[in-house]
Write an enzyme that holds these catalytic residues in place. Sequence first.
Site, mmCIF file in Angstrom:
data_model
loop_
_atom_site.group_PDB
_atom_site.id
_atom_site.type_symbol
_atom_site.label_atom_id
_atom_site.label_comp_id
_atom_site.label_asym_id
_atom_site.label_seq_id
_atom_site.Cartn_x
_atom_site.Cartn_y
_atom_site.Cartn_z
ATOM 1 N N GLN A 163 0.797 -1.230 0.000
ATOM 2 C CA GLN A 163 0.000 0.000 0.000
ATOM 3 C C GLN A 163 0.830 1.281 0.000
ATOM 4 O O GLN A 163 0.442 2.266 -0.613
ATOM 5 C CB GLN A 163 -0.925 -0.008 1.220
ATOM 6 C CG GLN A 163 -1.940 1.124 1.225
ATOM 7 C CD GLN A 163 -3.088 0.819 2.160
ATOM 8 O OE1 GLN A 163 -4.012 0.114 1.798
ATOM 9 N NE2 GLN A 163 -3.026 1.332 3.365
ATOM 10 N N GLU A 205 -2.974 9.777 -0.758
ATOM 11 C CA GLU A 205 -2.080 10.389 0.218
ATOM 12 C C GLU A 205 -0.988 11.235 -0.426
ATOM 13 O O GLU A 205 0.015 11.557 0.207
ATOM 14 C CB GLU A 205 -1.487 9.301 1.124
ATOM 15 C CG GLU A 205 -2.594 8.600 1.907
ATOM 16 C CD GLU A 205 -2.093 7.565 2.880
ATOM 17 O OE1 GLU A 205 -0.869 7.308 2.913
ATOM 18 O OE2 GLU A 205 -2.918 7.002 3.609
ATOM 19 N N ASP A 242 4.453 0.200 4.183
ATOM 20 C CA ASP A 242 3.224 -0.249 4.839
ATOM 21 C C ASP A 242 2.583 -1.247 3.892
ATOM 22 O O ASP A 242 2.031 -0.869 2.854
ATOM 23 C CB ASP A 242 2.282 0.934 5.112
ATOM 24 C CG ASP A 242 0.915 0.482 5.617
ATOM 25 O OD1 ASP A 242 0.762 -0.711 5.943
ATOM 26 O OD2 ASP A 242 0.000 1.325 5.684
ATOM 27 N N GLU A 287 5.316 -1.850 8.189
ATOM 28 C CA GLU A 287 4.036 -1.774 8.908
ATOM 29 C C GLU A 287 3.078 -2.848 8.392
ATOM 30 O O GLU A 287 2.986 -3.055 7.180
ATOM 31 C CB GLU A 287 3.441 -0.382 8.684
ATOM 32 C CG GLU A 287 2.097 -0.137 9.322
ATOM 33 C CD GLU A 287 1.544 1.225 8.935
ATOM 34 O OE1 GLU A 287 0.309 1.352 8.848
ATOM 35 O OE2 GLU A 287 2.340 2.160 8.694
ATOM 36 N N ASP A 314 -0.443 -1.547 12.893
ATOM 37 C CA ASP A 314 -1.549 -0.614 12.641
ATOM 38 C C ASP A 314 -2.859 -1.386 12.798
ATOM 39 O O ASP A 314 -3.490 -1.357 13.851
ATOM 40 C CB ASP A 314 -1.405 0.002 11.252
ATOM 41 C CG ASP A 314 -2.604 0.859 10.852
ATOM 42 O OD1 ASP A 314 -3.391 1.244 11.734
ATOM 43 O OD2 ASP A 314 -2.764 1.144 9.651
ATOM 44 N N LYS A 339 -3.408 6.216 15.423
ATOM 45 C CA LYS A 339 -4.435 6.918 14.650
ATOM 46 C C LYS A 339 -5.567 7.279 15.603
ATOM 47 O O LYS A 339 -6.230 6.388 16.143
ATOM 48 C CB LYS A 339 -4.962 6.025 13.526
ATOM 49 C CG LYS A 339 -3.952 5.744 12.420
ATOM 50 C CD LYS A 339 -4.514 4.741 11.427
ATOM 51 C CE LYS A 339 -3.599 4.574 10.216
ATOM 52 N NZ LYS A 339 -4.061 3.495 9.321
ATOM 53 N N ARG A 368 -4.898 9.567 8.218
ATOM 54 C CA ARG A 368 -5.680 8.558 7.510
ATOM 55 C C ARG A 368 -5.688 8.942 6.037
ATOM 56 O O ARG A 368 -5.348 10.070 5.673
ATOM 57 C CB ARG A 368 -7.127 8.474 8.021
ATOM 58 C CG ARG A 368 -7.312 8.109 9.476
ATOM 59 C CD ARG A 368 -6.615 6.833 9.911
ATOM 60 N NE ARG A 368 -6.988 5.608 9.235
ATOM 61 C CZ ARG A 368 -7.743 4.653 9.763
ATOM 62 N NH1 ARG A 368 -8.236 4.779 10.978
ATOM 63 N NH2 ARG A 368 -7.995 3.541 9.093
ATOM 64 N N SER A 369 -6.108 8.013 5.181
ATOM 65 C CA SER A 369 -6.123 8.332 3.748
ATOM 66 C C SER A 369 -7.186 9.379 3.423
ATOM 67 O O SER A 369 -7.027 10.179 2.502
ATOM 68 C CB SER A 369 -6.334 7.068 2.919
ATOM 69 O OG SER A 369 -7.454 6.356 3.376
ATOM 70 N N LYS A 390 3.651 10.023 10.298
ATOM 71 C CA LYS A 390 3.340 9.506 8.965
ATOM 72 C C LYS A 390 2.142 10.300 8.457
ATOM 73 O O LYS A 390 1.026 10.129 8.938
ATOM 74 C CB LYS A 390 3.012 8.016 9.086
ATOM 75 C CG LYS A 390 2.564 7.352 7.810
ATOM 76 C CD LYS A 390 2.188 5.908 8.114
ATOM 77 C CE LYS A 390 1.510 5.285 6.916
ATOM 78 N NZ LYS A 390 1.012 3.938 7.211
#
Length: 430
Positions: A163, A205, A242, A287, A314, A339, A368-369, A390
């Site tokens: 990802q 992102e 990730d 991740e 995560d 998060k 977050r995205s 991040k």
Amino acid sequence: MPYIVDVYAREVLDSRGNPTVEVEVYTETGAFGRALVPSGASTGEYEAVELRDGDKDRYLGKGVLTAVNNVNEIISPELLGFDVTEQNAIDQLLIELDGTENKGKLGANAILGVSMACARAAADFLQIPLYQYLGGFNSKTLPVPMMNIVNGGEHADNNVDIQEFMIMPVGAPNFREALRMGAQIFHSLKSVLSAKGMNTAVGDEGGFAPNLGSNEEALQTIVEAIEKAGFKPGEEVKLAMDAASSEFYNKEDGKYHLSGEGVVKTSAEMVDWYEEMVSKYPIISIEDGLDENDWEGHKLLTERLGKKVQLVGDDLFVTNTKKLAEGIKNGVGNSILIKVNQIGTLTETFDAIEMAKRAGYTAVISHRSGETEDSTIADIAVATNAGQIKTGAPSRTDRVAKYNQLLRIEDQLAETAQYHGINSFYNLNK
């Protein structure tokens, strides 16, 4: 006293054009706070519940009017008269009002908006920066940015399974230089991709989302971009990944289906692949290398790579102290991704960071995205001296808002500001 006189929520849009919750908190002194709630694309099975309306005729079912009404009709009346600086008491009330383990009654998106807006109003009342209000006067560590410059998986419409592929400017002397290095590598990568005739459109992102021959080619291309920008891979800039591997894990056969490459791997084969990549490229962080329920696989990965690579949970830990405690007990991972919307209140978020640090785990503060212009996570990173953040590529205002806030904080801290670079990975043999 800064007593709360009104709490008001509305439906606004996030960076993907989907609805999210915005909350405003007003006090009798005039102190005011506003917060916007982020939303994820690849979500952990055990995350706190993000309440969506489900009305397919309105925002394709993604409306948040139920969560908004929960703030305005249920939470707001209960908070009237509260001292806005009593963050723990406010968060505890929110947890009790919901009464569920996963915040499924009122919605984590409703609860988090209120929690963050109260903190902002309190900082406004005290006339101090948010990071100082949240963390005290010892909050002075600027985080190493983990910049997602190649997007795949759920964050892009391409054939890359992993990802996120990220860069970390660990050799920079301070945050502003780290950001400059990251931005220059980002632009260098664009020219490298363009020269190869590849797509230079960006994903959710802010990173590029080209079709590549393999997941390894993403690493090769980033190393090329780092060198083209005039920096040394491994010495000045490290790589991070990730995998978000729950997204390509098949529960039926218990294997990992890397459809972009047309291969299927077992847990052990995934661990072998990560070990091979770490031996070939300057990767310092991985991740969610395995599925969130593949604890045996995570344990194997930790045994093989845990001394030299940051292994971040995560989906594995979902910013939850119960899940993290389980990981610590079983020797799984050595880092937690933080998060705020996975757990739903600032108090619980800070509890998770504290638990991680006590156990010798690192904590990476994350976006977050689906993001907004809200920059609270930048302040949280400094407040907790987490050392890493991040928050996407140096592209798209929803990502850059956090970086710009960190530049402001570094300016405010002046000579007291610290940037630890490679030493942010205090639990690795570097």
